[in-house]
Design an enzyme around this catalytic site. Structure first.
Site, PDB file in Angstrom:
ATOM      1  N   HIS A   1      -4.640  -1.009   5.709  1.00 26.53           N
ATOM      2  CA  HIS A   1      -4.170  -0.308   7.187  1.00 26.53           C
ATOM      3  C   HIS A   1      -5.222  -0.344   8.155  1.00 26.53           C
ATOM      4  O   HIS A   1      -5.823   0.638   8.621  1.00 26.53           O
ATOM      5  CB  HIS A   1      -3.918   1.362   6.799  1.00 26.53           C
ATOM      6  CG  HIS A   1      -5.016   1.955   5.821  1.00 26.53           C
ATOM      7  ND1 HIS A   1      -6.377   1.694   6.117  1.00 26.53           N
ATOM      8  CD2 HIS A   1      -4.785   2.698   4.812  1.00 26.53           C
ATOM      9  CE1 HIS A   1      -7.152   2.379   5.127  1.00 26.53           C
ATOM     10  NE2 HIS A   1      -6.307   3.196   4.416  1.00 26.53           N
TER      11      HIS A   1
ATOM     12  N   HIS B   1       0.874  -1.226  -0.206  1.00 27.04           N
ATOM     13  CA  HIS B   1      -0.121  -0.020   0.002  1.00 27.04           C
ATOM     14  C   HIS B   1       1.262   1.215   0.077  1.00 27.04           C
ATOM     15  O   HIS B   1       1.541   1.590   1.014  1.00 27.04           O
ATOM     16  CB  HIS B   1      -0.940  -0.084   1.191  1.00 27.04           C
ATOM     17  CG  HIS B   1      -1.865   1.095   1.406  1.00 27.04           C
ATOM     18  ND1 HIS B   1      -3.284   0.948   1.817  1.00 27.04           N
ATOM     19  CD2 HIS B   1      -1.680   2.441   0.858  1.00 27.04           C
ATOM     20  CE1 HIS B   1      -3.774   2.299   1.647  1.00 27.04           C
ATOM     21  NE2 HIS B   1      -2.907   3.028   1.243  1.00 27.04           N
TER      22      HIS B   1
ATOM     23  N   HIS C   1       1.483   5.442  -1.934  1.00 29.90           N
ATOM     24  CA  HIS C   1       1.303   6.419  -2.450  1.00 29.90           C
ATOM     25  C   HIS C   1       2.456   7.142  -2.950  1.00 29.90           C
ATOM     26  O   HIS C   1       3.482   7.604  -2.219  1.00 29.90           O
ATOM     27  CB  HIS C   1       0.552   7.539  -1.495  1.00 29.90           C
ATOM     28  CG  HIS C   1      -0.690   7.258  -1.047  1.00 29.90           C
ATOM     29  ND1 HIS C   1      -2.132   7.165  -1.710  1.00 29.90           N
ATOM     30  CD2 HIS C   1      -1.017   6.546   0.161  1.00 29.90           C
ATOM     31  CE1 HIS C   1      -2.744   6.809  -0.982  1.00 29.90           C
ATOM     32  NE2 HIS C   1      -2.319   6.528   0.183  1.00 29.90           N
TER      33      HIS C   1
ATOM     34  N   LYS D   1      -9.119  -0.442  -5.890  1.00 33.88           N
ATOM     35  CA  LYS D   1      -9.163   0.241  -4.818  1.00 33.88           C
ATOM     36  C   LYS D   1     -10.472   0.870  -4.434  1.00 33.88           C
ATOM     37  O   LYS D   1     -10.892   1.559  -5.379  1.00 33.88           O
ATOM     38  CB  LYS D   1      -7.946   1.255  -4.551  1.00 33.88           C
ATOM     39  CG  LYS D   1      -8.182   1.933  -3.331  1.00 33.88           C
ATOM     40  CD  LYS D   1      -7.888   1.191  -2.388  1.00 33.88           C
ATOM     41  CE  LYS D   1      -7.688   1.991  -0.964  1.00 33.88           C
ATOM     42  NZ  LYS D   1      -6.461   2.606  -0.644  1.00 33.88           N
TER      43      LYS D   1
ATOM     44  N   HIS E   1     -10.190   1.052   1.707  1.00 32.26           N
ATOM     45  CA  HIS E   1     -10.035   1.876   2.774  1.00 32.26           C
ATOM     46  C   HIS E   1     -11.422   1.673   3.521  1.00 32.26           C
ATOM     47  O   HIS E   1     -12.404   2.123   3.330  1.00 32.26           O
ATOM     48  CB  HIS E   1     -10.045   3.339   2.123  1.00 32.26           C
ATOM     49  CG  HIS E   1      -9.771   4.455   3.238  1.00 32.26           C
ATOM     50  ND1 HIS E   1      -8.715   5.119   3.514  1.00 32.26           N
ATOM     51  CD2 HIS E   1     -10.806   4.787   4.205  1.00 32.26           C
ATOM     52  CE1 HIS E   1      -8.686   5.783   4.294  1.00 32.26           C
ATOM     53  NE2 HIS E   1     -10.035   5.560   4.720  1.00 32.26           N
TER      54      HIS E   1
ATOM     55  N   ASP F   1       1.341   2.546   3.636  1.00 29.47           N
ATOM     56  CA  ASP F   1       0.503   3.649   3.405  1.00 29.47           C
ATOM     57  C   ASP F   1       1.201   4.899   3.639  1.00 29.47           C
ATOM     58  O   ASP F   1       0.756   5.876   3.944  1.00 29.47           O
ATOM     59  CB  ASP F   1      -0.638   3.868   4.391  1.00 29.47           C
ATOM     60  CG  ASP F   1      -1.866   4.582   4.003  1.00 29.47           C
ATOM     61  OD1 ASP F   1      -1.825   5.247   2.882  1.00 29.47           O
ATOM     62  OD2 ASP F   1      -2.567   5.166   4.799  1.00 29.47           O
TER      63      ASP F   1
END
Length: 347
Positions: free
Chosen positions: A175, A14, A16, A100, A137, A248
């Site tokens: 997460h 995960h 970004h 996602k 999420h 994350d």
């Protein structure tokens, strides 16, 4: 006391990376340690189609430092207009490894997310048919639900009913931050996995709020009570194949973190592996770090464990990490655990 640890090169399930100048600046921090990463699609505009995912992958590969060995694993952002055929074709080509799910308004750049789950059922049915994972999420966004309860309510009202409706759907609870998340993942069977971040193993909500607001500890899902942090530690260090690393790691420039309405996200790409070695050492579980960081994730995603190795070394002097990463978009503060770390990655 163990002074040296040798594990398969880890993956981040995960991550970004953003785009443009931010991508250029922070990608080397991940590529240095991680062989592969599941790349989040919440750009502006979001990565919705296979064509957009291919273009984003190409921008990532173009931004890699010379000689870097890193594979971005692309995802698509689920919207109520997502085309099941496009998803299936992207998966069949090998381009896309997951889709996602952002409930609309749950976190950064999630406004294009799902409001009516009935409208995405054709996509989810196709994913269950072809075995493509759904990364969630896991928070509800209704105003009457307290922000610290969003994950538990999501499990009860959205995730569990969805999995009962589509038992063949493979799901990653991303997460997780609560005892409830830990318990649900443990009993979920082979079609359910859960990622745990580095920062949620270290901070609880006191770290954000006590003694003044600490914007660089603010993330979504927000850190919870200490009992939840301890539950996450037990899960991560258990060796249970349901749990694996998803940092994350979420870069924002300091000006947007240290702001009247600060952005959510902790940037941990730079120092995750030494931090994890410290945590697993504290828990007497260094022999299980390989499972959490290098083995369980590939097993869930049906990929081979990396052949390359990583060596972690414990030294007497504390390891020094950069306070910030300078990018063309602005400075990004590296997550500070608040205590000395004596582990480092051997280069």
């Amino acid at each position: 006391m163990i002074q040296h640890l040798d594990i398969p090169r880890p993956d981040d399930w995960h991550l970004h990376l953003r785009d443009g100048a931010m991508l250029q600046g922070i990608l080397p921090e991940t590529a240095r340690d991680f062989a592969r990463a599941i790349i989040m699609p919440n750009l502006v505009p979001p990565v919705v189609t296979a064509e957009q995912a291919a273009a984003y992958r190409d921008r990532i590969l173009a931004a890699l430092p010379e000689g870097a060995d890193f594979q971005p694993l692309m995802t698509l952002y689920l919207t109520e207009d997502t085309d099941p055929a496009d998803v299936a074709a992207a998966a069949a080509s090998g381009l896309v490894k997951a889709v996602k799910l952002y409930p609309a308004g749950a976190t950064t750049n999630s406004h294009s997310g799902v409001r009516n789950f009935d409208r995405v059922m054709p996509v989810l049915e196709k994913m269950a048919e072809i075995g493509l994972p759904l990364c969630t999420h896991g928070e509800v966004t209704t105003a009457e639900v307290d922000i610290f309860d969003r994950e538990a309510v999501f499990i009860d009202t959205i995730l569990d009913p969805l999995r009962r409706r589509l038992p063949g759907l493979r799901v990653v609870m991303e997460h997780i931050t609560t005892e409830e998340g830990v318990a649900y993942a443990a009993e979920g069977g082979d079609n359910l996995g859960a990622t745990i971040t580095t920062h949620h193993l270290i901070i609880n909500r006191n770290h954000i709020l006590v003694g003044g607001i600490k914007p660089h500890y603010y993330c979504l899902p927000v850190a919870k009570r200490e009992k939840h942090r301890l539950a996450l530690r037990r899960a991560a260090t258990s060796g249970n194949p349901r749990y694996f690393l998803g940092t994350d790691s979420a870069p924002h420039i300091d000006a947007l973190k240290e702001h009247a309405c600060g952005c959510a996200g902790c940037f941990t790409a730079t120092n995750t592996m030494p931090l994890l070695a410290h945590i697993f050492e504290e828990e007497g579980a260094l022999d299980r770090l390989s499972a959490f960081a290098s083995e369980n994730g590939p097993a869930f995603y049906r990929l081979p464990v990396n052949q390359a190795r990583m060596q972690l070394v414990r030294q007497d002097a504390p390891t020094t990490f950069p306070e910030k990463i300078e990018t063309g978009a602005g400075p990004v503060t590296v997550f500070n655990p608040g205590f000395p770390i004596h582990w480092s990655v051997k280069r």
